[in-house]
Design an enzyme around this catalytic site. Structure first.
Site, PDB file in Angstrom:
ATOM      1  N   GLU A  17       0.847  -1.192   0.000  1.00  0.00           N
ATOM      2  CA  GLU A  17       0.000   0.000   0.000  1.00  0.00           C
ATOM      3  C   GLU A  17       0.883   1.242   0.000  1.00  0.00           C
ATOM      4  O   GLU A  17       2.098   1.146   0.272  1.00  0.00           O
ATOM      5  CB  GLU A  17      -0.895   0.006   1.240  1.00  0.00           C
ATOM      6  CG  GLU A  17      -1.850  -1.177   1.297  1.00  0.00           C
ATOM      7  CD  GLU A  17      -2.764  -1.174   2.516  1.00  0.00           C
ATOM      8  OE1 GLU A  17      -3.603  -2.072   2.611  1.00  0.00           O
ATOM      9  OE2 GLU A  17      -2.629  -0.249   3.356  1.00  0.00           O
TER      10      GLU A  17
ATOM     11  N   GLU B 160       8.058 -17.553  -3.364  1.00  0.00           N
ATOM     12  CA  GLU B 160       8.118 -16.268  -4.071  1.00  0.00           C
ATOM     13  C   GLU B 160       9.543 -15.746  -4.129  1.00  0.00           C
ATOM     14  O   GLU B 160      10.021 -15.306  -5.186  1.00  0.00           O
ATOM     15  CB  GLU B 160       7.218 -15.243  -3.375  1.00  0.00           C
ATOM     16  CG  GLU B 160       7.270 -13.870  -4.027  1.00  0.00           C
ATOM     17  CD  GLU B 160       6.278 -12.880  -3.428  1.00  0.00           C
ATOM     18  OE1 GLU B 160       6.342 -11.692  -3.797  1.00  0.00           O
ATOM     19  OE2 GLU B 160       5.441 -13.300  -2.603  1.00  0.00           O
TER      20      GLU B 160
ATOM     21  N   ARG C 167      34.882  -6.044 -29.734  1.00  0.00           N
ATOM     22  CA  ARG C 167      35.254  -4.634 -29.638  1.00  0.00           C
ATOM     23  C   ARG C 167      36.773  -4.480 -29.613  1.00  0.00           C
ATOM     24  O   ARG C 167      37.472  -5.155 -28.862  1.00  0.00           O
ATOM     25  CB  ARG C 167      34.647  -4.039 -28.361  1.00  0.00           C
ATOM     26  CG  ARG C 167      34.997  -2.576 -28.117  1.00  0.00           C
ATOM     27  CD  ARG C 167      34.322  -1.664 -29.111  1.00  0.00           C
ATOM     28  NE  ARG C 167      34.535  -0.263 -28.771  1.00  0.00           N
ATOM     29  CZ  ARG C 167      34.209   0.740 -29.560  1.00  0.00           C
ATOM     30  NH1 ARG C 167      33.671   0.504 -30.742  1.00  0.00           N
ATOM     31  NH2 ARG C 167      34.428   1.986 -29.183  1.00  0.00           N
TER      32      ARG C 167
END
Length: 382
Positions: free
Chosen positions: A127, A244, A270
């Site tokens: 919240e 989770e 590169r």
């Protein structure tokens, strides 16, 4: 090193999912980032191929898969982009609440559509004034003859725009002492009177992930939508947070591995001062150090996943893994972007997106400071 819980069947799934994503996700991901959401059509395609909630029982549309399948799916989704975390949240975080605490009637009503992609889920905990401290939430559900009247506001809700079902953390007893004993879980459906979406939130990363505010103004929730027992919500949350946080760690390590893959390829191509950047000792040492840390993180994560699959209580280890891997993903993002030089700061290079997406992983699913507090408690320090 290959994880012991990964079988040939898991690798077959990985290859089929990878081919699916190469066709249905990789070519469109930049469009999704600009649009600010992953289209629902993609969810339905995932469902058609059996990539949503494969662990569910066959009677609900799954095929009883073990957690190893979820690991593979989350890893491959992360390789496309962290903005696809909503899929893992749906499959391995929200739907388990419905399956674990729902009545048979509720399961029959909701779960089959969760496997097809017709129904997208979210969980609303945070919240504007309450994040890690869940006991401080102010959203209330007042009981009446027909059910509950829900009032409150939630923010930072993953899948908030698309969600058809939202598991809302609320207080059915605002005066409970201690406060967490007054918490319950309500399942709010898309067409519930009094339920509306607020803003789709404008984030610095995870651009394709639809994150929003949710608003409940005298929302009429049926008594049939109470999930589990009234006042038991906090315990349900604590029981499910282990998985989770494990999902977050899985994504973080997969992101680290992807960034190293990108950077190793780049420094080999590169040139500077007449030779490849990869030939410089500083580049070699930086990448060797990062590769070592990622391998260490992966090894510990895999051991924790295996214990979780065996039904062991690994709250301490999951907390360790969550903070370690999500701190590491920030470090890897920074170092790999730096090794890309000025090009690393260009949006056309994937490493720039990865750099933006990495930091929030140390915040959601419980901040890393909360993880360390949990570890300290498990050590007997609190």
């Amino acid at each position: 090193m290959k994880a012991s819980y990964i079988t040939e069947e898991h690798e077959i799934l990985r290859q089929s999912l990878r081919k699916f994503l190469e066709k249905e996700a990789y070519p469109y991901y930049d469009e999704w980032e600009k649009a600010g959401e992953v289209p629902r059509d993609f969810w339905r395609k995932l469902g058609e191929q059996g990539y949503l909630c494969p662990w569910l029982d066959e009677k609900y549309g799954g095929f009883g898969a073990d957690f190893g399948y979820s690991v593979v799916i989350n890893e491959e989704m992360e390789k496309v982009g962290t903005g696809l975390i909503g899929v893992g949240l749906h499959t391995d975080i929200v739907v388990p609440y419905l399956e674990t605490y729902g009545t048979e009637k509720q399961k029959q009503r909701w779960l089959p559509k969760c496997t097809t992609g017709e129904c997208i889920t979210a969980i609303a905990m945070t919240e504007p004034g309450a994040g890690s401290d869940l006991a401080s939430i102010r959203t209330t559900a007042v009981e009446n003859e027909k059910g509950f009247t829900l009032n409150g506001e939630k923010t930072f809700i993953t899948n908030g725009i698309h969600a058809d079902l939202v598991v809302v953390v609320c207080k059915t007893d605002p005066h409970a002492s201690p406060a967490y004993k007054g918490i319950s879980l309500m399942v709010v459906e898309r067409d519930t009177p009094g339920f509306s979406r607020g803003r789709k939130l404008d984030k610095i990363g995870l651009n394709s992930q639809d994150t929003s505010e949710l608003i409940f103004e005298d929302a009429a929730v049926s008594k049939d939508n109470l999930l589990g027992k009234k006042g038991e919500g906090f315990y349900y949350l604590m029981n499910q947070l282990q998985q989770e946080r494990l999902i977050v760690g899985i994504g973080a390590i997969a992101a680290c591995e992807r960034m190293l893959e990108l950077t190793v390829a780049y420094v080999k191509e590169r040139k500077a001062f007449g030779k490849s950047i990869a030939s410089f000792q500083n580049t070699q040492f930086k990448l060797a150090e990062l590769q070592t840390e990622v391998e260490i993180g992966r090894t510990f994560l895999d051991r924790t996943i295996e214990a979780h699959m065996n039904g062991e209580d690994v709250v301490k280890e999951v907390s360790m893994s969550k903070w370690w891997t999500t701190d590491l993903v920030k470090k890897v993002a920074m170092e790999c972007m730096h090794l890309h030089g000025g090009y690393g700061y260009m949006e056309e290079y994937e490493i720039a997106r990865r750099f933006r997406d990495a930091p929030v992983t140390a915040i959601y699913a419980g901040s890393n400071e909360i993880m360390k507090t949990i570890i300290a408690k498990k050590m007997g320090l609190v």
